[in-house]
Design a protein around this motif. Sequence first.
Motif, PDB file in Angstrom:
ATOM      1  N   LYS A   5       0.861  -1.190   0.000  1.00 12.64           N
ATOM      2  CA  LYS A   5       0.000   0.000   0.000  1.00 12.64           C
ATOM      3  C   LYS A   5       0.897   1.239   0.000  1.00 12.64           C
ATOM      4  O   LYS A   5       1.920   1.275   0.675  1.00 12.64           O
ATOM      5  N   THR A   6       0.464   2.237  -0.776  1.00  7.07           N
ATOM      6  CA  THR A   6       1.183   3.495  -0.863  1.00  7.07           C
ATOM      7  C   THR A   6       0.339   4.575  -0.201  1.00  7.07           C
ATOM      8  O   THR A   6      -0.830   4.758  -0.557  1.00  7.07           O
ATOM      9  N   TYR A   7       0.934   5.263   0.748  1.00  7.36           N
ATOM     10  CA  TYR A   7       0.268   6.349   1.475  1.00  7.36           C
ATOM     11  C   TYR A   7       0.941   7.672   1.121  1.00  7.36           C
ATOM     12  O   TYR A   7       2.118   7.703   0.742  1.00  7.36           O
ATOM     13  N   LEU A   8       0.220   8.754   1.264  1.00 14.82           N
ATOM     14  CA  LEU A   8       0.776  10.069   0.982  1.00 14.82           C
ATOM     15  C   LEU A   8       1.996  10.343   1.858  1.00 14.82           C
ATOM     16  O   LEU A   8       2.981  10.914   1.408  1.00 14.82           O
ATOM     17  N   SER A   9       1.935   9.867   3.113  1.00 14.26           N
ATOM     18  CA  SER A   9       3.056  10.059   4.042  1.00 14.26           C
ATOM     19  C   SER A   9       2.982   9.009   5.145  1.00 14.26           C
ATOM     20  O   SER A   9       1.960   8.336   5.309  1.00 14.26           O
ATOM     21  N   LYS A  10       4.049   8.908   5.902  1.00 14.02           N
ATOM     22  CA  LYS A  10       4.058   8.001   7.052  1.00 14.02           C
ATOM     23  C   LYS A  10       2.990   8.428   8.053  1.00 14.02           C
ATOM     24  O   LYS A  10       2.294   7.595   8.639  1.00 14.02           O
ATOM     25  N   ASN A  11       2.841   9.723   8.232  1.00 13.26           N
ATOM     26  CA  ASN A  11       1.840  10.252   9.153  1.00 13.26           C
ATOM     27  C   ASN A  11       0.433   9.825   8.740  1.00 13.26           C
ATOM     28  O   ASN A  11      -0.380   9.440   9.579  1.00 13.26           O
ATOM     29  N   ASP A  12       0.142   9.876   7.435  1.00 11.36           N
ATOM     30  CA  ASP A  12      -1.175   9.430   6.954  1.00 11.36           C
ATOM     31  C   ASP A  12      -1.408   7.963   7.291  1.00 11.36           C
ATOM     32  O   ASP A  12      -2.502   7.584   7.703  1.00 11.36           O
ATOM     33  N   LYS A  13      -0.394   7.130   7.125  1.00 18.01           N
ATOM     34  CA  LYS A  13      -0.520   5.708   7.458  1.00 18.01           C
ATOM     35  C   LYS A  13      -0.820   5.550   8.946  1.00 18.01           C
ATOM     36  O   LYS A  13      -1.715   4.803   9.342  1.00 18.01           O
ATOM     37  N   GLU A  14      -0.060   6.258   9.775  1.00 20.13           N
ATOM     38  CA  GLU A  14      -0.231   6.149  11.225  1.00 20.13           C
ATOM     39  C   GLU A  14      -1.587   6.663  11.692  1.00 20.13           C
ATOM     40  O   GLU A  14      -2.127   6.188  12.683  1.00 20.13           O
ATOM     41  N   LEU A  15      -2.157   7.631  10.961  1.00 22.17           N
ATOM     42  CA  LEU A  15      -3.468   8.182  11.314  1.00 22.17           C
ATOM     43  C   LEU A  15      -4.618   7.339  10.764  1.00 22.17           C
ATOM     44  O   LEU A  15      -5.785   7.636  11.002  1.00 22.17           O
ATOM     45  N   GLY A  16      -4.290   6.286  10.015  1.00 23.07           N
ATOM     46  CA  GLY A  16      -5.325   5.413   9.475  1.00 23.07           C
ATOM     47  C   GLY A  16      -5.967   5.907   8.193  1.00 23.07           C
ATOM     48  O   GLY A  16      -7.061   5.468   7.837  1.00 23.07           O
ATOM     49  N   SER A  17      -5.288   6.823   7.502  1.00 22.05           N
ATOM     50  CA  SER A  17      -5.831   7.331   6.235  1.00 22.05           C
ATOM     51  C   SER A  17      -5.876   6.234   5.183  1.00 22.05           C
ATOM     52  O   SER A  17      -5.130   5.271   5.234  1.00 22.05           O
ATOM     53  N   THR A  18      -6.750   6.417   4.218  1.00 23.87           N
ATOM     54  CA  THR A  18      -6.850   5.490   3.098  1.00 23.87           C
ATOM     55  C   THR A  18      -5.591   5.584   2.244  1.00 23.87           C
ATOM     56  O   THR A  18      -5.061   6.679   2.033  1.00 23.87           O
ATOM     57  N   SER A  19      -5.141   4.449   1.733  1.00 18.29           N
ATOM     58  CA  SER A  19      -3.951   4.442   0.889  1.00 18.29           C
ATOM     59  C   SER A  19      -4.258   5.066  -0.474  1.00 18.29           C
ATOM     60  O   SER A  19      -5.398   5.055  -0.936  1.00 18.29           O
ATOM     61  N   LEU A  20      -3.219   5.619  -1.112  1.00 17.27           N
ATOM     62  CA  LEU A  20      -3.355   6.169  -2.456  1.00 17.27           C
ATOM     63  C   LEU A  20      -3.440   5.057  -3.490  1.00 17.27           C
ATOM     64  O   LEU A  20      -4.056   5.212  -4.536  1.00 17.27           O
ATOM     65  N   ASP A  21      -2.763   3.941  -3.203  1.00 13.25           N
ATOM     66  CA  ASP A  21      -2.664   2.853  -4.160  1.00 13.25           C
ATOM     67  C   ASP A  21      -2.408   1.558  -3.401  1.00 13.25           C
ATOM     68  O   ASP A  21      -1.860   1.573  -2.298  1.00 13.25           O
ATOM     69  N   GLU A  22      -2.806   0.455  -4.011  1.00 18.59           N
ATOM     70  CA  GLU A  22      -2.541  -0.862  -3.457  1.00 18.59           C
ATOM     71  C   GLU A  22      -2.198  -1.775  -4.622  1.00 18.59           C
ATOM     72  O   GLU A  22      -2.909  -1.786  -5.633  1.00 18.59           O
ATOM     73  N   GLN A  23      -1.101  -2.508  -4.493  1.00 19.19           N
ATOM     74  CA  GLN A  23      -0.687  -3.405  -5.558  1.00 19.19           C
ATOM     75  C   GLN A  23      -0.273  -4.751  -4.995  1.00 19.19           C
ATOM     76  O   GLN A  23       0.212  -4.835  -3.861  1.00 19.19           O
ATOM     77  N   ILE A  24      -0.444  -5.772  -5.810  1.00 20.00           N
ATOM     78  CA  ILE A  24       0.042  -7.105  -5.509  1.00 20.00           C
ATOM     79  C   ILE A  24       1.254  -7.321  -6.402  1.00 20.00           C
ATOM     80  O   ILE A  24       1.158  -7.179  -7.634  1.00 20.00           O
ATOM     81  N   ILE A  25       2.375  -7.644  -5.800  1.00 21.47           N
ATOM     82  CA  ILE A  25       3.625  -7.808  -6.535  1.00 21.47           C
ATOM     83  C   ILE A  25       4.214  -9.166  -6.196  1.00 21.47           C
ATOM     84  O   ILE A  25       4.179  -9.587  -5.032  1.00 21.47           O
ATOM     85  N   THR A  26       4.757  -9.831  -7.187  1.00 21.57           N
ATOM     86  CA  THR A  26       5.397 -11.122  -6.952  1.00 21.57           C
ATOM     87  C   THR A  26       6.865 -11.058  -7.361  1.00 21.57           C
ATOM     88  O   THR A  26       7.240 -10.287  -8.255  1.00 21.57           O
ATOM     89  N   PHE A  27       7.672 -11.856  -6.691  1.00 18.26           N
ATOM     90  CA  PHE A  27       9.091 -11.961  -7.033  1.00 18.26           C
ATOM     91  C   PHE A  27       9.606 -13.321  -6.590  1.00 18.26           C
ATOM     92  O   PHE A  27       8.990 -14.001  -5.771  1.00 18.26           O
ATOM     93  N   VAL A  28      10.727 -13.708  -7.156  1.00 17.18           N
ATOM     94  CA  VAL A  28      11.380 -14.967  -6.787  1.00 17.18           C
ATOM     95  C   VAL A  28      12.417 -14.624  -5.713  1.00 17.18           C
ATOM     96  O   VAL A  28      13.339 -13.841  -5.970  1.00 17.18           O
ATOM     97  N   PRO A  29      12.271 -15.190  -4.518  1.00 15.70           N
ATOM     98  CA  PRO A  29      13.176 -14.843  -3.430  1.00 15.70           C
ATOM     99  C   PRO A  29      14.494 -15.612  -3.499  1.00 15.70           C
ATOM    100  O   PRO A  29      14.598 -16.654  -4.146  1.00 15.70           O
ATOM    101  N   SER A  30      15.466 -15.079  -2.811  1.00 13.01           N
ATOM    102  CA  SER A  30      16.716 -15.806  -2.604  1.00 13.01           C
ATOM    103  C   SER A  30      16.547 -16.663  -1.358  1.00 13.01           C
ATOM    104  O   SER A  30      15.981 -16.207  -0.358  1.00 13.01           O
ATOM    105  N   VAL A  31      17.028 -17.879  -1.408  1.00  7.67           N
ATOM    106  CA  VAL A  31      16.943 -18.767  -0.249  1.00  7.67           C
ATOM    107  C   VAL A  31      18.331 -19.201   0.214  1.00  7.67           C
ATOM    108  O   VAL A  31      18.470 -20.193   0.919  1.00  7.67           O
ATOM    109  N   THR A  32      19.351 -18.429  -0.158  1.00 10.99           N
ATOM    110  CA  THR A  32      20.694 -18.743   0.313  1.00 10.99           C
ATOM    111  C   THR A  32      20.769 -18.524   1.816  1.00 10.99           C
ATOM    112  O   THR A  32      19.945 -17.800   2.401  1.00 10.99           O
TER     113      THR A  32
END
Length: 87
Positions: free
Chosen positions: A37-64
């Motif tokens: 989730k992307t918020y306008l600022s850290k303060n907005d996140k802490e105040l419970g504001s709605t996020s500007l954007d939400e994305q699902i992202i996938t990647f292949v992790p390293s398991v070393t």
Amino acid sequence: MALVMNVKTPQGVIAGAAYLKIEEQSGNKNCITVRVKTYLSKNDKELGSTSLDEQIITFVPSVTDDAPNFIKQGYEYLKTLDRRAHV
């Protein structure tokens, strides 16, 4: 942990010093999926504001043996994506 960076959301909103937070992660050694989730600022996140954007992202992790945990790897992967604002 979170990222603070300039981003341009898919809707065209440019947010300087946006706050990107991995809210959920799941997967295995073959594929990790994170909900970011992307918020306008850290303060907005802490105040419970709605996020500007939400994305699902996938990647292949390293398991070393010396690899960081999957959440840290998720943030490192986010840094490689073209989410920065072009202003």
